[in-house]
Scaffold this active site. Structure first.
Site, mmCIF file in Angstrom:
data_model
loop_
_atom_site.group_PDB
_atom_site.id
_atom_site.type_symbol
_atom_site.label_atom_id
_atom_site.label_comp_id
_atom_site.label_asym_id
_atom_site.label_seq_id
_atom_site.Cartn_x
_atom_site.Cartn_y
_atom_site.Cartn_z
ATOM 1 N N GLN A 182 5.928 -9.353 3.608
ATOM 2 C CA GLN A 182 5.748 -8.801 2.268
ATOM 3 C C GLN A 182 7.025 -8.938 1.440
ATOM 4 O O GLN A 182 6.978 -9.236 0.245
ATOM 5 C CB GLN A 182 5.323 -7.333 2.378
ATOM 6 C CG GLN A 182 3.938 -7.160 2.971
ATOM 7 C CD GLN A 182 3.672 -5.742 3.453
ATOM 8 O OE1 GLN A 182 4.583 -4.918 3.543
ATOM 9 N NE2 GLN A 182 2.421 -5.452 3.793
ATOM 10 N N CYS B 229 0.818 -1.213 0.000
ATOM 11 C CA CYS B 229 0.000 0.000 0.000
ATOM 12 C C CYS B 229 0.852 1.263 0.000
ATOM 13 O O CYS B 229 0.434 2.292 -0.511
ATOM 14 C CB CYS B 229 -0.888 0.021 1.239
ATOM 15 S SG CYS B 229 -2.397 -0.916 1.039
ATOM 16 N N MET C 294 -5.605 -7.554 7.282
ATOM 17 C CA MET C 294 -5.716 -6.230 7.878
ATOM 18 C C MET C 294 -7.046 -6.056 8.599
ATOM 19 O O MET C 294 -7.104 -5.495 9.695
ATOM 20 C CB MET C 294 -5.576 -5.147 6.799
ATOM 21 C CG MET C 294 -4.232 -5.159 6.098
ATOM 22 S SD MET C 294 -2.876 -4.868 7.257
ATOM 23 C CE MET C 294 -1.764 -6.163 6.731
ATOM 24 N N ALA C 295 -8.122 -6.561 7.984
ATOM 25 C CA ALA C 295 -9.438 -6.471 8.610
ATOM 26 C C ALA C 295 -9.473 -7.269 9.908
ATOM 27 O O ALA C 295 -10.056 -6.826 10.910
ATOM 28 C CB ALA C 295 -10.505 -6.983 7.650
ATOM 29 N N ALA D 19 -12.283 -8.862 4.540
ATOM 30 C CA ALA D 19 -12.087 -9.762 5.678
ATOM 31 C C ALA D 19 -10.720 -10.428 5.634
ATOM 32 O O ALA D 19 -10.560 -11.568 6.050
ATOM 33 C CB ALA D 19 -13.193 -10.822 5.700
ATOM 34 N N GLY D 20 -9.739 -9.691 5.123
ATOM 35 C CA GLY D 20 -8.384 -10.237 5.051
ATOM 36 C C GLY D 20 -7.605 -10.015 6.341
ATOM 37 O O GLY D 20 -8.171 -9.764 7.407
#
Length: 500
Positions: A157, A87, A230-231, A227-228
């Site tokens: 990452q 991001c 981060m969520a 809903a990954g």
């Protein structure tokens, strides 16, 4: 020193740290100038060099990375490539071809990035070569260049970026060694400092913002769109704060799992509008390439919301929420760049740890260059010994067919041992001297002179190939958190990353 690039050098972080110039000075003072330069290059942009619009324009999804990597290594000036797309950054790490200089490779990369992201992104690009590129890579792995200093996601990452390059066969010996050492530095920083103490991630900052908006989250409904990973991080923090949670995701199975995990309610994707009517706060973190919450969509449901205020926190890239929704009355939108102000306030507690982490990075860059210089000297030593062995073996074979043909097998074996011992003694001094010159500018000259005097070029190339083949692959089966990495779902922001 690093070659000049057709772009800005990477800016120093806003975290307490050395400036680029002082880092380079410290490295130069400690290890000296003139030794064989690293051929590593980095070109890209990040939250420090580019606004979210430019980062969004250049964002490369995981499924597109292989084709981009193949385009990069097809460049005549580039031999290897790894692409890190999150991001908050899109960076291409590359190794220059043996026949190209680093600055030419950087220019070629810049042109390609312009093709991928459009000419608008070029003015936001930053880059570095050689030692400066290594410093930047190590800082990225140590999360010193992240939006949230100390966040743990960047290691996973970076591993994923390496895994994609390995699968695409665009990473070779040069970048493998650099990436392996960068991951080692990242782990060392997390082990030897407290830079990652507490909740440090973009989702945690988003939740801090929600708490700032509503002093008490109890009685307020927070909608998670996506809903990954981060969520899930945000959901756990929100649940602890007493918020009522709604989860909407394209995969109803995944939204159901997350809702059950945090005691929330799952809604099917088709009921997104109904969930928006009910929500007080929305945290969006899908990996969609298009907006999932639009201006007209919110405008239509405003009356049903009875003009209640709606706060949207968009931590996705590309963005999930159409930017102009901020123009609507009683609608307030925050994106990743807006979170940086909260991050700056929270940095104070980790400032001392950031300085300790910088010291580790500096020390490890010095160690890395020393090791690499010594490793690059090995093929020369191996080639010199091999040339000596072949000459002696040829002469011994010729003599044993001529004047010494009367020697028995035992005598020939004794003569071979004697020649081997003599060669070892003869070459011991030069070998030790070459190893001592490995980290000295004279080592480069010594390598070139020996290669020319003893015709070692082919033997050095063979020894270098053998050394490269012996390099182990980077282990990428596990992410930074120890969870086996898998394919992200359509609404999983793991694909783009929401921190690094």
């Amino acid at each position: 020193m690093a070659a000049a690039l057709p772009m800005e050098p990477w800016p120093a972080s806003s975290a307490p740290r050395w400036s680029w110039s002082s880092i380079c000075y410290a490295l130069s003072s400690e290890v000296g100038q003139g030794w064989e330069a690293e051929r590593v290059i980095v070109v890209g942009l990040s939250h420090r060099t580019a606004p979210i619009d430019a980062r969004e324009q250049l964002a490369i999804s995981a499924d597109k990375l292989p084709s981009v990597l193949q385009r990069i290594v097809a460049l005549d000036q580039v031999a290897e490539a790894v692409a890190l797309s999150t991001c908050n950054r899109v960076e291409i790490y590359a190794a220059a071809s043996s026949h190209a200089c680093e600055s030419d490779a950087a220019r070629a990369l810049t042109r390609l990035v312009s093709d991928v992201g459009g000419r608008e992104v070029v003015r936001h690009l930053a880059g570095a070569t050689g030692r400066d590129a290594l410093v930047h890579l190590f800082q990225v792995a140590a999360s010193l260049d992240s939006l949230v200093i100390g966040e743990p996601q960047i290691l996973g990452q970076l591993k994923e970026a390496v895994a994609i390059a390995q699968a695409t066969k665009t990473i070779g010996a040069e970048l493998s060694v650099a990436m392996r050492n960068a991951l080692h530095v990242g782990k060392m920083v997390r082990t030897e400092t407290a830079i990652g103490s507490g909740q440090v991630s973009v989702p945690s900052v988003a939740v801090d913002l929600a708490r700032h908006i509503f002093a008490d989250l109890r009685g307020h409904t927070t909608l998670l769109v996506g809903a990954g990973e981060m969520a899930e991080t945000a959901a756990k923090l929100l649940a602890r704060a007493g918020a009522e949670l709604l989860v909407v995701n394209r995969s109803s199975e995944r939204s159901g799992q997350l809702a059950k995990l945090v005691g929330g309610r799952a809604r099917p994707w088709e009921q997104l509008n109904e969930a928006l009517i009910e929500a007080d706060i929305v945290i969006a973190s899908t990996a969609s390439r298009n907006h999932v919450i639009g201006y007209r969509q919110l405008k239509k449901i405003r009356r049903k919301r009875r003009n209640r205020r709606l706060f949207l926190i968009d931590i996705a890239l590309p963005r999930d929420v159409e930017p102009r929704v901020h123009d609507l009355d009683s609608v307030y939108l925050y994106d990743i760049d807006d979170l940086s102000h909260i991050v700056a306030k929270s940095l104070g507690d980790r400032a001392a740890e950031a300085r300790r982490a910088e010291a580790i990075v500096l020390d490890e860059v010095v160690r890395y260059e020393q090791r690499r210089s010594q490793e690059r000297m090995k093929p020369v030593i191996v080639a010199l010994r091999e040339r000596t062995r072949r000459v002696l073996e040829t002469e011994l074979h010729r003599s044993c067919k001529g004047k010494l043909k009367h020697l028995s097998e035992a005598d020939r074996a004794a003569l071979e041992k004697m020649l081997e011992a003599a060669a070892n003694k003869l070459l011991h001094g030069p070998t030790m001297r070459l190893r001592g010159l490995a980290c000295d500018h004279r080592g480069v000259t010594a390598k070139r002179v020996l290669s020319e005097l003893f015709d070692l070029e082919q033997l050095i190339a063979e020894a270098t190939t053998v050394a490269a083949d012996d390099e182990p692959e980077i282990e990428v089966s596990e992410g930074a958190s120890g969870v086996v990495a898998g394919e992200p779902s359509d609404d999983d922001q793991v694909a783009a990353g929401a921190n690094g």
